[in-house]
Design a protein around this motif. Structure first.
Motif, PDB file in Angstrom:
ATOM      1  N   GLY A  59       0.817  -1.204   0.000  1.00 52.91           N
ATOM      2  CA  GLY A  59       0.000   0.000   0.000  1.00 52.91           C
ATOM      3  C   GLY A  59       0.853   1.256   0.000  1.00 52.91           C
ATOM      4  O   GLY A  59       0.510   2.262  -0.623  1.00 52.91           O
ATOM      5  N   THR A  60       1.962   1.193   0.698  1.00 55.13           N
ATOM      6  CA  THR A  60       2.882   2.327   0.723  1.00 55.13           C
ATOM      7  C   THR A  60       3.408   2.612  -0.686  1.00 55.13           C
ATOM      8  O   THR A  60       3.420   3.767  -1.136  1.00 55.13           O
ATOM      9  N   SER A 181      -4.088  -1.433   0.264  1.00 54.52           N
ATOM     10  CA  SER A 181      -3.083  -2.292   0.894  1.00 54.52           C
ATOM     11  C   SER A 181      -3.675  -3.662   1.175  1.00 54.52           C
ATOM     12  O   SER A 181      -4.841  -3.770   1.575  1.00 54.52           O
ATOM     13  N   LYS A 186      -5.229  -6.121   7.067  1.00 53.45           N
ATOM     14  CA  LYS A 186      -6.296  -5.370   6.392  1.00 53.45           C
ATOM     15  C   LYS A 186      -7.485  -6.302   6.113  1.00 53.45           C
ATOM     16  O   LYS A 186      -7.370  -7.524   6.231  1.00 53.45           O
TER      17      LYS A 186
HETATM   18  C1  PLP Z   1      -1.875   0.060   5.851  1.00 54.46           C
HETATM   19  C2  PLP Z   1      -1.910   1.476   5.405  1.00 54.46           C
HETATM   20  C3  PLP Z   1      -1.027   1.999   4.448  1.00 54.46           C
HETATM   21  C4  PLP Z   1       0.180   1.270   3.961  1.00 54.46           C
HETATM   22  O1  PLP Z   1      -0.025   0.015   3.444  1.00 54.46           O
HETATM   23  P1  PLP Z   1       1.155  -1.081   3.493  1.00 54.46           P
HETATM   24  O2  PLP Z   1       0.623  -2.163   2.612  1.00 54.46           O
HETATM   25  O3  PLP Z   1       1.332  -1.489   4.906  1.00 54.46           O
HETATM   26  O4  PLP Z   1       2.377  -0.461   2.918  1.00 54.46           O
HETATM   27  C5  PLP Z   1      -1.214   3.289   4.014  1.00 54.46           C
HETATM   28  N1  PLP Z   1      -2.199   4.063   4.501  1.00 54.46           N
HETATM   29  C6  PLP Z   1      -3.046   3.616   5.437  1.00 54.46           C
HETATM   30  C7  PLP Z   1      -4.132   4.516   5.919  1.00 54.46           C
HETATM   31  C8  PLP Z   1      -2.931   2.316   5.934  1.00 54.46           C
HETATM   32  O5  PLP Z   1      -3.772   1.892   6.884  1.00 54.46           O
END
Ligand code: PLP
Length: 379
Positions: A59-60, A181, A186
């Motif tokens: 997600g990052t 993400s 999640k």
């Molecule tokens: C989990 C999350 C991310 C990042 O996702 P990753 O897959 O952990 O890199 C970004 N923004 C929010 C609001 C999140 O909850």
């Protein structure tokens, strides 16, 4: 023991399918961007109702790629809520752009639209609302604001896969780019890191698609600089097995949230001036308008309550104890603490209670009874 999250319960229901699928990947010797990833992209595009779904490494990285696709760099400003997971602001700083923090609104803890309007300058290059805890930010107003200023809206939908806007569209498909993400905790979790970017824009989709693989097209020719943002086949395989269950799991989360709200009221905990404040639901009548990635309340004596629950074997968590404007790494931006009263209050009082599809009604009762006992004993 009622942990904040118990992934084992979900795994037990689908273990045979997942394990068979993972063995299939091992035997195929296709490990990165293969048929599982292609199937996942088709399924998620159909699920979300968007033409372009691009499977990525996290997600990052989805957020980072979205900013890169708009050419955001040194000196550019990106408006983000001060109350979110760190990634939302971290990606801006990594591109040597300037994260501009604004407060959140008290009822939902999503970005405050009036504060966004007040923060727009000639250097603003994007607005990144976060659909915190699984419900949408005020998207109609944000889309209008972004369009009026010709600024792209990038949805951080990492916590909101499956949630809907008031008009029925899925969150993440409403701004220019949506970022998701699949981190294991999640609502749709992989067995490691994975993410997704979506867009309705063909040209942007092409950029994102080649950016995922070092901007390479054709092989060893690079018109833009991207990165290694690829998803691997093991993650895609897990997600392909789980995706058909997502709406049911989200529906179960909604039912649990409903039970929490009802029991907190029945125990006289959430009345006006009561010790527990339940966050608002923006569109209560929209099915999956909120998919309750977290069930968060604002609690009086939060830290003592959390310790008490822990002693009773009940898990809880604080999302998030330190807003961005208080983070040491952003001190150089020079924000005044008193400019973010809502986020500061949330940091002091927010508490996430156990929620996941397999949580049983009697466990929800146990959690609320423990909260009631804590406040009864304090008078
Ligand atoms: C989990 C999350 C991310 C990042 O996702 P990753 O897959 O952990 O890199 C970004 N923004 C929010 C609001 C999140 O909850």
């Amino acid at each position: 023991m009622i942990p904040l999250l118990d992934l084992r319960r979900q795994y037990e229901t689908i273990a045979a399918d997942i394990e068979a699928r993972l063995i299939g990947v091992a035997r195929s010797q296709r490990y990165v961007l293969g048929p599982e990833t292609e199937q996942l992209e088709r399924s998620l595009a159909a699920y979300l109702g968007t033409p372009h779904a691009i499977a990525v490494s996290s997600g990052t990285d989805a957020l980072l790629m979205a900013l890169m696709a708009f050419g955001i760099g040194p000196g550019d400003e990106v408006i983000v809520p001060t109350y979110s997971f760190f990634a939302t602001a971290g990606v801006v700083a990594r591109l040597h752009a300037v994260p501009v923090f604004v407060d959140v609104e008290p009822s939902t803890l999503t970005i405050d639209v009036a504060a966004v309007a007040g923060a727009i300058t000639s250097r603003t290059k994007a607005i990144v609302p976060v659909h915190l805890y699984g419900q949408g930010a005020a998207l109609d107003e944000l889309v209008r604001l972004a369009d009026d200023h010709g600024i792209p809206l990038i949805e951080d939908a990492a916590q909101a896969l499956g949630a809907r806007h008031r008009d029925g569209r899925r969150l993440g498909t409403i701004g220019r780019v949506g970022c998701f993400s699949f981190y294991p905790t999640k609502n749709l979790g992989a067995f490691g890191d994975a993410g997704l970017v979506v867009t309705n824009d063909d040209e942007l989709a092409h950029r994102l698609r080649i950016m995922r693989n070092h901007g390479m097209e054709p092989r060893y020719y690079h018109s833009i600089v991207g990165g290694n943002f690829r998803m691997d086949e093991f993650q895609a395989a897990v997600l392909n097995v789980k995706l058909p269950y997502l709406d049911r799991w989200n529906e179960q989360r909604r039912a649990i949230a409903g039970q929490y709200r009802q029991l907190l009221a029945a125990h006289s905990l959430s009345q006006p001036n009561g010790p527990i404040e339940v966050l608002g639901i923006r569109n209560p009548s929209i099915p999956n308008g909120h998919i309750f990635h977290q069930f968060v309340v604002l609690a009086r004596d939060r830290d003592q309550l959390r310790t008490y629950l822990q002693e009773q074997g009940i898990g809880s968590e604080v999302y998030y104890p330190v807003p961005f404007h208080r983070q040491e790494c952003f001190r150089w931006l020079g924000y005044a603490d008193e400019d973010f009263p809502v986020a500061n209050d949330a940091a002091a009082r927010s508490l996430a209670l156990p929620i996941y599809a397999e949580l049983r009604p009697d466990e929800v009762e146990t959690v609320v009874a423990a909260i009631a006992a804590f406040y009864a004993q304090r008078g």
